[in-house]
Each structure stands twice: as C-alpha cells, then as structure tokens.
Design a protein around this motif. Sequence first.
Motif, PDB file in Angstrom:
ATOM      1  N   THR A  68       0.853  -1.194   0.000  1.00 23.09           N
ATOM      2  CA  THR A  68       0.000   0.000   0.000  1.00 23.09           C
ATOM      3  C   THR A  68       0.884   1.238   0.000  1.00 23.09           C
ATOM      4  OG1 THR A  68      -0.120   0.273   2.409  1.00 23.09           O
ATOM      5  CG2 THR A  68      -1.736  -1.235   1.383  1.00 23.09           C
ATOM      6  N   ALA A  69       0.312   2.362  -0.405  1.00 18.76           N
ATOM      7  CA  ALA A  69       1.063   3.619  -0.420  1.00 18.76           C
ATOM      8  C   ALA A  69       1.536   3.987   0.982  1.00 18.76           C
ATOM      9  CB  ALA A  69       0.198   4.736  -1.007  1.00 18.76           C
ATOM     10  N   GLU A  70       0.705   3.741   1.972  1.00 20.05           N
ATOM     11  CA  GLU A  70       1.065   4.071   3.341  1.00 20.05           C
ATOM     12  C   GLU A  70       2.240   3.210   3.817  1.00 20.05           C
ATOM     13  OE1 GLU A  70      -2.069   3.504   2.259  1.00 20.05           O
ATOM     14  OE2 GLU A  70      -2.820   5.561   2.394  1.00 20.05           O
ATOM     15  N   VAL A 111       4.244   6.240  -5.885  1.00 19.12           N
ATOM     16  CA  VAL A 111       3.524   6.088  -7.150  1.00 19.12           C
ATOM     17  C   VAL A 111       2.630   4.859  -7.051  1.00 19.12           C
ATOM     18  CG1 VAL A 111       3.730   5.722  -9.637  1.00 19.12           C
ATOM     19  CG2 VAL A 111       5.468   7.076  -8.429  1.00 19.12           C
ATOM     20  N   LYS A 112       1.323   5.094  -7.118  1.00 19.22           N
ATOM     21  CA  LYS A 112       0.383   3.978  -7.187  1.00 19.22           C
ATOM     22  C   LYS A 112       0.156   3.691  -8.670  1.00 19.22           C
ATOM     23  CE  LYS A 112      -2.967   5.917  -4.803  1.00 19.22           C
ATOM     24  NZ  LYS A 112      -4.194   6.169  -3.996  1.00 19.22           N
ATOM     25  N   SER A 113       0.409   2.462  -9.082  1.00 14.76           N
ATOM     26  CA  SER A 113       0.173   2.050 -10.472  1.00 14.76           C
ATOM     27  C   SER A 113      -1.175   1.348 -10.529  1.00 14.76           C
ATOM     28  CB  SER A 113       1.283   1.107 -10.944  1.00 14.76           C
ATOM     29  OG  SER A 113       2.525   1.754 -10.951  1.00 14.76           O
ATOM     30  N   LEU A 116      -2.789   4.190 -14.822  1.00 16.19           N
ATOM     31  CA  LEU A 116      -2.808   5.495 -14.176  1.00 16.19           C
ATOM     32  C   LEU A 116      -1.777   5.482 -13.064  1.00 16.19           C
ATOM     33  CD1 LEU A 116      -5.502   5.515 -15.734  1.00 16.19           C
ATOM     34  CD2 LEU A 116      -6.512   6.681 -13.783  1.00 16.19           C
ATOM     35  N   LEU A 117      -0.814   6.401 -13.143  1.00 19.86           N
ATOM     36  CA  LEU A 117       0.203   6.544 -12.113  1.00 19.86           C
ATOM     37  C   LEU A 117      -0.250   7.683 -11.216  1.00 19.86           C
ATOM     38  CD1 LEU A 117       3.370   6.249 -14.384  1.00 19.86           C
ATOM     39  CD2 LEU A 117       2.148   4.437 -13.158  1.00 19.86           C
ATOM     40  N   GLY A 121       2.232  -4.976  -6.658  1.00 17.71           N
ATOM     41  CA  GLY A 121       3.600  -4.923  -7.158  1.00 17.71           C
ATOM     42  C   GLY A 121       3.658  -4.440  -8.597  1.00 17.71           C
ATOM     43  N   VAL A 122       2.558  -3.842  -9.084  1.00 23.81           N
ATOM     44  CA  VAL A 122       2.525  -3.359 -10.460  1.00 23.81           C
ATOM     45  C   VAL A 122       3.478  -2.172 -10.590  1.00 23.81           C
ATOM     46  CG1 VAL A 122       1.116  -2.354 -12.299  1.00 23.81           C
ATOM     47  CG2 VAL A 122       0.151  -4.134 -10.827  1.00 23.81           C
TER      48      VAL A 122
END
Length: 157
Positions: free
Chosen positions: A30-32, A46-48, A62-63, A101-102
């Motif tokens: 997760t981003a956190e 960066v969330k992919s 979408l990044l 893990g993208v």
Amino acid sequence: MSKSAKRVKAALDAAGLNIEFVEMPDSTRTAEEAAIACKVEVGQIVKSLIFEGQRSGALKLLLVSGDHQVDMALAEKAVGEGLMRADVKRIRKETGFAIGGVSPIGHFSPLPTYIDEHLLDFDKVWAAAGGNNIVFEIDPKILLDITDAHTFKAILK
C-alpha cells in the motif's frame, strides 16, 4: 530477483538509467506502507492503477500520487472513455505483475499511461519494482518521459 523485477530492471537499463532497487523487510503493497518503509511523504509514492476502457476494452495505466484518490470523471476525461476496474487475473496475464507490485514500467506490452500531475511536484518519487516489497526511486519527470505518459489531475482541488 523475481522475473517481474528483472523485467523492470531491464526496462530501466534500456532507458539508460542506472537505478538501484531497494528490497524492504516489510510489505510496500500500500502507499502508506511504502511511505513508511521509504521514509517519505505518502504523496511521493507512485500507485500504479490499471483500469479497462469501457468502450475499447484496452487496459490503461494510471500513475497516481499515494495521497490521491482517482476522480473517475477527471480520469475518464483524460483517457477519452469510461473506465472500470480491470480484472486482477487479466492484469497479471497482460502486464506480468500482481496487484500490489505493479510497476510503472516493464509490462509485457506497453500500456497507454497517464500520470497524476501532483507527482511532478516532487524531486523524487518511489515506485514498485515488480514485487510487494521491492521499490525504486526516480525523478518523476524521468518517469513521465520513459512511460510516454500524459498528465492528468487525479483529484479536484
């Protein structure tokens, strides 16, 4: 190193970038979790996110900044069609990455890519490198360039 991480490394090398991966002892799924592990602001993660075009059926990447949620109306305007969440099995089959893990790069086939303009406010951002605990640091402007991404606003301000 996993096959997925090797693909990401090969893509970075092909772009002429000598970027080291960091394997974290804990999950960065997760981003956190990633922000804590990388000792940075959540916005620098960066969330992919992969969506499917409602009309075309094509996958879209979408990044998105870790501290943003996607405003679907803004994303659909940027992409030019309605979007829906892509099936996780399809994501794995067509990109070579599992959810969590993208990576922004190293996919089996290039995807139309859109980057949250908020990520460009940072000098460095952190992205998944093909596993749920492997990440890399990169200048977001370089990430924009190597992914051939279009910018978009992920949220209304």
